[in-house]
Motif scaffolding. Structure first.
Motif, short mmCIF file in Angstrom:
data_model
loop_
_atom_site.label_atom_id
_atom_site.label_comp_id
_atom_site.label_asym_id
_atom_site.label_seq_id
_atom_site.Cartn_x
_atom_site.Cartn_y
_atom_site.Cartn_z
N LEU A 178 -9.84 2.35 6.91
CA LEU A 178 -8.80 2.90 7.77
C LEU A 178 -7.44 2.85 7.05
CD1 LEU A 178 -8.51 4.08 10.63
CD2 LEU A 178 -8.02 1.76 11.42
N ASN A 179 -7.17 1.74 6.38
CA ASN A 179 -5.94 1.62 5.59
C ASN A 179 -5.92 2.64 4.45
OD1 ASN A 179 -4.93 -0.41 7.22
ND2 ASN A 179 -5.67 -2.06 5.91
N ALA A 180 -7.08 2.90 3.86
CA ALA A 180 -7.16 3.90 2.79
C ALA A 180 -6.85 5.29 3.32
CB ALA A 180 -8.54 3.86 2.12
N LEU A 181 -7.34 5.61 4.51
CA LEU A 181 -7.02 6.91 5.11
C LEU A 181 -5.52 7.03 5.37
CD1 LEU A 181 -9.99 7.43 7.59
CD2 LEU A 181 -9.54 8.70 5.46
N ALA A 182 -4.89 5.95 5.79
CA ALA A 182 -3.44 5.97 5.98
C ALA A 182 -2.72 6.23 4.66
CB ALA A 182 -2.97 4.64 6.59
N ALA A 183 -3.23 5.63 3.57
CA ALA A 183 -2.63 5.86 2.26
C ALA A 183 -2.79 7.32 1.84
CB ALA A 183 -3.25 4.92 1.22
N VAL A 184 -3.95 7.90 2.10
CA VAL A 184 -4.18 9.31 1.78
C VAL A 184 -3.20 10.18 2.58
CG1 VAL A 184 -5.79 11.26 1.98
CG2 VAL A 184 -6.60 9.04 1.11
N LYS A 185 -3.06 9.90 3.85
CA LYS A 185 -2.15 10.69 4.69
C LYS A 185 -0.71 10.60 4.17
CE LYS A 185 -0.33 11.63 9.21
NZ LYS A 185 -0.21 11.26 10.60
N SER A 186 -0.33 9.45 3.64
CA SER A 186 1.04 9.28 3.15
C SER A 186 1.34 10.22 1.98
CB SER A 186 1.29 7.83 2.73
OG SER A 186 0.67 7.53 1.49
N VAL A 187 0.31 10.68 1.29
CA VAL A 187 0.47 11.56 0.14
C VAL A 187 0.32 13.04 0.53
CG1 VAL A 187 -0.53 12.19 -2.09
CG2 VAL A 187 -0.25 9.80 -1.49
N VAL A 188 -0.60 13.33 1.44
CA VAL A 188 -0.90 14.74 1.75
C VAL A 188 -0.37 15.20 3.10
CG1 VAL A 188 -2.89 14.77 0.23
CG2 VAL A 188 -3.22 14.31 2.66
N GLY A 189 0.02 14.26 3.96
CA GLY A 189 0.62 14.62 5.24
C GLY A 189 -0.33 14.95 6.37
N ASP A 190 -1.55 15.40 6.05
CA ASP A 190 -2.49 15.84 7.09
C ASP A 190 -3.91 15.53 6.62
OD1 ASP A 190 -4.03 17.14 8.99
OD2 ASP A 190 -3.05 19.09 8.75
N LEU A 191 -4.59 14.66 7.34
CA LEU A 191 -5.95 14.27 6.95
C LEU A 191 -6.95 15.41 7.09
CD1 LEU A 191 -6.10 10.63 8.34
CD2 LEU A 191 -5.82 11.37 5.96
#
Length: 155
Positions: free
Chosen positions: A72-85
């Motif tokens: 879940l924390n990794a998904l948050a990190a991904v979102k911080s870079v791309v803006g939209d999961l």
């Protein structure tokens, strides 16, 4: 709200804030159509809920739940870079590290917590290659750490 975040809500989960780096690195980095996360600890509101070795102070069941928190924390990190999961085309690779007691050999079962969360949230896009590695110790005496690599839908 993105479809991925709607699915998280349906599962009773909320995307957390990005865990700040503990040293000289970024939580996630984009390169072309890929995003690579740093190893994510199972931080909840800035703290580790449990510390110690799996098969010692931490049960495999607890560690499996912690691995899901890492994902879940990794998904948050991904979102911080791309803006939209919803831009995730697929999860390509998951690497999980398990701080293990000397006789503990259940690392794959622990990292299933991360894999199962990604599958529940992303469906077929969450199916990935994976490594589950036993280690002597992790930062802050965390029981588990997970990093992911995702491919994005082309711009």
């Amino acid at each position: 709200m993105s479809a991925v975040e709607a699915k998280l809500a349906e599962l009773g989960l909320t995307l957390p804030s990005v865990v700040p780096p503990l040293a000289a690195y970024q939580p996630a980095v984009r390169s072309g159509v890929y995003v690579y996360t740093a190893g994510q600890l199972p931080m909840v509101e800035g703290k580790l809920p449990v510390t110690g070795k799996v098969g010692g102070e931490v049960t495999p069941e607890e560690a499996k739940e912690l691995a899901a928190t890492c994902a879940l924390n990794a998904l948050a990190a991904v979102k911080s870079v791309v803006g939209d999961l919803d831009r995730i085309a697929r999860v390509v690779k998951v690497v999980g590290f398990v701080a293990s007691a000397p006789d503990f050999t259940g690392q794959p079962g622990v990292i299933n917590g991360a894999s199962e969360l990604l599958g529940a949230v992303l469906g077929d896009k969450g199916v990935h290659a994976r490594s589950a590695v036993g280690v002597a110790v992790l930062p802050l005496d965390a029981p588990v750490e997970v990093e992911i690599q995702v491919e994005l839908v082309a711009d």
